[in-house]
Design a protein around this motif. Structure first.
Motif, PDB file in Angstrom:
ATOM      1  N   PRO A 195      35.807  40.311  47.542  1.00  0.00           N
ATOM      2  CA  PRO A 195      36.059  40.117  46.107  1.00  0.00           C
ATOM      3  C   PRO A 195      36.470  38.705  45.722  1.00  0.00           C
ATOM      4  N   LEU A 196      35.930  38.257  44.605  1.00  0.00           N
ATOM      5  CA  LEU A 196      36.464  37.098  43.921  1.00  0.00           C
ATOM      6  C   LEU A 196      37.622  37.588  43.061  1.00  0.00           C
ATOM      7  N   THR A 197      38.408  36.673  42.544  1.00  0.00           N
ATOM      8  CA  THR A 197      39.512  37.027  41.656  1.00  0.00           C
ATOM      9  C   THR A 197      39.247  36.441  40.277  1.00  0.00           C
ATOM     10  N   LEU A 198      39.394  37.268  39.250  1.00  0.00           N
ATOM     11  CA  LEU A 198      39.195  36.852  37.870  1.00  0.00           C
ATOM     12  C   LEU A 198      40.559  36.670  37.217  1.00  0.00           C
ATOM     13  N   THR A 199      40.672  35.668  36.359  1.00  0.00           N
ATOM     14  CA  THR A 199      41.942  35.399  35.698  1.00  0.00           C
ATOM     15  C   THR A 199      41.747  35.336  34.193  1.00  0.00           C
ATOM     16  N   VAL A 200      42.510  36.173  33.475  1.00  0.00           N
ATOM     17  CA  VAL A 200      42.483  36.188  32.012  1.00  0.00           C
ATOM     18  C   VAL A 200      43.921  36.100  31.519  1.00  0.00           C
ATOM     19  N   GLU A 201      44.219  35.074  30.733  1.00  0.00           N
ATOM     20  CA  GLU A 201      45.569  34.912  30.173  1.00  0.00           C
ATOM     21  C   GLU A 201      46.649  34.963  31.269  1.00  0.00           C
ATOM     22  N   GLY A 202      46.348  34.349  32.405  1.00  0.00           N
ATOM     23  CA  GLY A 202      47.313  34.309  33.488  1.00  0.00           C
ATOM     24  C   GLY A 202      47.374  35.552  34.348  1.00  0.00           C
ATOM     25  N   GLU A 203      46.618  36.585  33.991  1.00  0.00           N
ATOM     26  CA  GLU A 203      46.591  37.821  34.776  1.00  0.00           C
ATOM     27  C   GLU A 203      45.440  37.783  35.768  1.00  0.00           C
ATOM     28  N   ASP A 204      45.744  37.998  37.033  1.00  0.00           N
ATOM     29  CA  ASP A 204      44.723  38.028  38.079  1.00  0.00           C
ATOM     30  C   ASP A 204      44.160  39.444  38.221  1.00  0.00           C
ATOM     31  N   ILE A 205      42.841  39.525  38.236  1.00  0.00           N
ATOM     32  CA  ILE A 205      42.152  40.810  38.352  1.00  0.00           C
ATOM     33  C   ILE A 205      41.206  40.705  39.544  1.00  0.00           C
ATOM     34  N   VAL A 206      41.418  41.530  40.547  1.00  0.00           N
ATOM     35  CA  VAL A 206      40.588  41.486  41.755  1.00  0.00           C
ATOM     36  C   VAL A 206      39.277  42.218  41.474  1.00  0.00           C
ATOM     37  N   ASP A 207      38.178  41.569  41.828  1.00  0.00           N
ATOM     38  CA  ASP A 207      36.845  42.131  41.568  1.00  0.00           C
ATOM     39  C   ASP A 207      36.440  43.062  42.716  1.00  0.00           C
ATOM     40  N   ASP A 208      37.115  44.191  42.793  1.00  0.00           N
ATOM     41  CA  ASP A 208      36.795  45.175  43.831  1.00  0.00           C
ATOM     42  C   ASP A 208      36.621  46.542  43.176  1.00  0.00           C
ATOM     43  N   GLU A 209      36.822  47.614  43.919  1.00  0.00           N
ATOM     44  CA  GLU A 209      36.596  48.956  43.377  1.00  0.00           C
ATOM     45  C   GLU A 209      37.589  49.310  42.271  1.00  0.00           C
ATOM     46  N   THR A 210      38.645  48.518  42.101  1.00  0.00           N
ATOM     47  CA  THR A 210      39.619  48.784  41.039  1.00  0.00           C
ATOM     48  C   THR A 210      39.220  48.147  39.706  1.00  0.00           C
ATOM     49  N   PHE A 211      38.179  47.332  39.697  1.00  0.00           N
ATOM     50  CA  PHE A 211      37.770  46.637  38.472  1.00  0.00           C
ATOM     51  C   PHE A 211      37.306  47.630  37.409  1.00  0.00           C
ATOM     52  N   GLU A 212      37.818  47.466  36.192  1.00  0.00           N
ATOM     53  CA  GLU A 212      37.431  48.310  35.061  1.00  0.00           C
ATOM     54  C   GLU A 212      36.773  47.444  34.003  1.00  0.00           C
TER      55      GLU A 212
END
Length: 279
Positions: free
Chosen positions: A27-44
């Motif tokens: 997974p890459l990691t996505l960042t929105v407004e300082g929040e890190d979101i892991v691009d794995d099976e938890t991505f919504e």
């Protein structure tokens, strides 16, 4: 020979691959407004799109570390292959190569090859499919590399986006005229160069006309399509992807068709309503 395919999370995984031990998504990691979101099976996807729409800032992505790639390569498989985002769009390729070099310091005999997709999204998916096909045919390691590199050379990637803001803010469309992203509702038809950079191919007023122009490019550039898989990824617009598929199949014949919803990285760039086609 046993093999493993490591693919960064910009490449969408068919459902049947998610439990396959021969496939590992990094997974890459996505960042929105300082929040890190892991691009794995938890991505919504829906909540991510809402966060991006509500933020005045452009979302960002960060590639996996070399150590993370090294961990994925360090396995019992005799042949290990990595597929990454275009090296001209992300640091994922360089990180994957560094991970290979780290592994080889301790395991110099391990066979690892990193493919620069020179594409993204389902372009990576198709490359992974080609690796599997070659391995299942019994090719040796070097033959697989040669066949897959030739396949990458033959690939063409196209996309039409409803919303260009993320690409514009992140500087991915530096050569795109400013008015295209304005209220004129002119949608560019985009594609990738042989080097894996993004270029504008055409434009049309309105999304539907732009999609049909994209179909024209797909059909015109298709060579040996009857032996290839057509791949389409879409961001929250399956009906639109189906229309594109049918329009393409009216023009050319293909071996198979794969339609997948975008994962995190592709969602970030495609934005709500975007369609990506690779053949």
């Amino acid at each position: 020979m046993s093999y493993k395919i490591v693919i960064d999370s910009c490449g969408e995984l068919p459902e049947s691959w998610k439990a396959d031990e021969k496939i590992e998504s990094i997974p890459l990691t996505l960042t929105v407004e300082g929040e890190d979101i892991v691009d794995d099976e938890t991505f919504e996807q829906s909540s991510f799109l809402a966060k991006v729409a509500a933020s005045p800032e452009s979302p960002k992505s960060s590639c996996p570390s070399p150590e993370r790639y090294m961990q994925a390569y360090d396995c019992e498989a005799e042949h290990v292959y990595a597929v990454t985002l275009s090296s001209n769009l992300s640091g994922s390729y360089n990180s994957a190569v560094l991970g290979k070099n780290l592994l080889l310091e301790n395991k110099p005999d391990q066979k690892v090859h990193v493919f620069d997709s020179r594409s993204a999204s389902v372009g990576e998916t198709l490359i992974a499919m080609k690796i599997r096909e070659c391995e299942e045919q019994g090719m040796d390691f070097e033959q697989v590399i040669e066949a897959v590199e030739a396949y990458i050379e033959s690939q063409n990637t196209y996309f039409v986006l409803e919303n260009l803001e993320t690409l514009r803010k992140n500087g991915r469309l530096s050569n795109l005229k400013a008015f295209v992203a304005s209220a004129l509702k002119i949608k560019p038809v985009m594609g990738s160069t042989p080097e894996g950079t993004i270029v504008q191919l055409d434009q049309a007023r309105g999304i539907n006309k732009a999609l049909m122009k994209m179909v024209d490019y797909v059909a015109e550039k298709a060579v040996g399509s009857e032996d290839k898989v057509l791949a389409i990824s879409h961001c929250n617009c399956n009906a639109r992807a189906e229309i594109v598929k049918e329009a393409i199949l009216e023009r050319i014949s293909v071996k198979d068709v794969v339609i997948l919803d975008t994962a995190g990285v592709s969602t970030m760039y495609a934005n709500d309503g975007g369609v990506i086609v690779v053949l």
